[in-house]
Design a protein around this motif. Structure first.
Motif, short mmCIF file in Angstrom:
data_model
loop_
_atom_site.label_atom_id
_atom_site.label_comp_id
_atom_site.label_asym_id
_atom_site.label_seq_id
_atom_site.Cartn_x
_atom_site.Cartn_y
_atom_site.Cartn_z
N VAL A 16 10.05 23.33 13.40
CA VAL A 16 11.24 22.50 13.63
C VAL A 16 12.51 23.36 13.65
O VAL A 16 13.39 23.19 14.50
N ALA A 19 12.87 25.26 16.93
CA ALA A 19 13.40 24.40 17.99
C ALA A 19 14.90 24.15 17.79
O ALA A 19 15.70 24.18 18.73
N ALA A 20 15.29 23.93 16.52
CA ALA A 20 16.70 23.68 16.24
C ALA A 20 17.56 24.90 16.57
O ALA A 20 18.69 24.77 17.07
N MET A 41 21.21 16.33 20.25
CA MET A 41 19.82 16.72 20.00
C MET A 41 19.68 17.45 18.68
O MET A 41 18.69 17.26 17.94
N LEU A 42 20.67 18.29 18.33
CA LEU A 42 20.59 19.05 17.08
C LEU A 42 20.63 18.11 15.86
O LEU A 42 19.84 18.26 14.92
N VAL A 45 17.29 16.28 15.61
CA VAL A 45 16.19 17.11 15.10
C VAL A 45 16.33 17.35 13.60
O VAL A 45 15.34 17.32 12.85
N THR A 74 16.51 9.55 14.57
CA THR A 74 16.24 10.47 15.67
C THR A 74 16.03 9.72 16.97
O THR A 74 16.55 10.08 18.04
N PHE A 78 18.32 10.11 20.36
CA PHE A 78 17.76 10.53 21.65
C PHE A 78 17.97 9.45 22.70
O PHE A 78 18.19 9.74 23.88
#
Length: 388
Positions: A16, A19-20, A41-42, A45, A74, A78
């Protein structure tokens, strides 16, 4: 929560966080809407990650697992990114794809002058025997292109236009590639075929040159036309309008410098009798021959004007005595005029006036000379008289 649980937790957090970190780097390198997308998105996540940490870490360990609730956050974020920020419809295009599709030739050359990368347009400019695109990478750049292109790249950063062996012209632009510390890593070369543009530019220059020649011709013809309009068609001498302009300018100079300016007014004696006895054609011949005699005996700086049967000669820088002597010379020259009629004898009377003694304007000076001319005619003609 045995050892395997913590191994699984560490692995999951590493994925995770990886990805962050990618999203974080994207956020730092973009602006505007793309930056706002990355921020959404940050947060989406990291929300379940933070909540899960509060559940599993010793010393915090919430009694209720709130991670599923964080996943709801989340999902909402999104959904907002997709519906309001065009997350799936507005994405940056990879730069490599842009380089592949541009029509300009792009070469990347390392510090050893080896070809590192080339796009399809650049491969088309390589030598015919260079080989396929995947085979040219790593080879010396100078062996793959014409010498003029290689020399322009070796010259360093800059822009130049080179001519290929086939006659085409390339606009070659070279820029250094440097790392974060400013150390040169190589060069990127962008080349564009500018043959058609140069041909169009040269054609435009030739057209402009022809246009300038035509404008110069028109101006010359206009000047000739203006000069013709300012001259008498019979004698070719200047008419009254142009003469008055010259006289005004010269009188202004006389006032400024203090140097004299004399004027001689000449008239053909008994000209009406000549016309009556021999016809106007002979009278015209007389005027033409007198004009020719005056022009032949005038100095380069003198101005001769004709109107009717009268002639005017401007004598710059001559005072009254010198002007009178000059007028006698002109009278004698006109006395030698001969036309087709043998019995015809030409005589001239003249009146002389000088500025500023006899006037400082064209009208004053001409009037003074005219009075002197009438005095010469009243005194028996064929003589010169001075203004009173």
């Amino acid at each position: 929560m045995g050892p395997l649980f913590w191994v699984n937790t560490a692995y999951s957090y590493a994925v995770v966080l990886s990805a962050a970190s990618s999203v974080w780097r994207l956020r730092r390198s973009t602006r505007g809407l793309l930056r706002r997308q990355a921020t959404t998105m940050l947060v989406a996540v990291l929300a379940p990650l933070v909540c899960n940490l509060a559940v599993v870490l010793p010393g915090i360990a919430l009694a209720v697992d709130v991670t599923p609730l964080a996943f709801a956050v989340t999902g909402v974020l999104f959904a907002y990114a997709v519906l309001q920020q065009d997350l799936l419809r507005l994405v940056p295009v990879a730069r490599s794809l842009v380089v592949e599709t541009v029509t300009d030739a792009v070469f990347v050359v390392d510090f050893r002058e080896r070809l590192v990368d080339v796009n399809p347009a650049g491969h088309a400019l390589l030598r015919p025997d260079a080989g396929p695109r995947d085979a040219v990478v790593g080879r010396p750049f100078g062996d793959l292109v014409e010498a003029v292109v290689a020399d322009s790249v070796r010259a360093g950063e800059g822009e130049t236009v080179v001519r290929l062996a086939g006659g085409n012209h390339l606009d070659v632009r070279t820029r250094w590639i440097r790392d974060d510390r400013g150390t040169p890593l190589g060069r990127v070369v962008v080349a564009r075929d500018v043959t058609e543009r140069l041909q169009a530019q040269r054609a435009l220059e030739r057209a402009n040159e022809r246009l300038r020649d035509q404008v110069a011709t028109i101006e010359r013809l206009q000047a000739d036309l203006a000069e013709e309009a300012a001259r008498d068609p019979l004698t070719g001498l200047r008419n009254r309008r142009r003469f008055v302009e010259d006289l005004t300018a010269r009188l202004r100079t006389t006032v400024e410098t203090g140097r004299p300016l004399s004027l001689v007014l000449l008239d053909v004696d008994h000209f009406k009798a000549i016309n009556d006895a021999h016809g106007h054609a002979v009278g015209d011949d007389v005027l033409v021959e007198v004009a020719r005699a005056l022009g032949a005996h005038a100095r380069p700086e003198d101005v001769v004007r004709y109107g009717g049967e009268e002639f005017v000669v401007l004598l710059p820088h001559l005072d009254t005595d010198a002007a009178r002597a000059r007028a006698e010379d002109l009278r004698a020259a006109c006395a030698g005029v001969r036309v087709g009629v043998e019995s015809l004898r030409i005589t001239i009377s003249a009146g002389v006036a000088t500025a500023p003694e006899h006037g400082t304007t064209p009208d004053e000076l001409l009037l003074s000379a005219d009075r002197a001319l009438y005095e010469a005619k009243g005194g028996g003609r064929d003589r010169v008289a001075l203004a009173d």
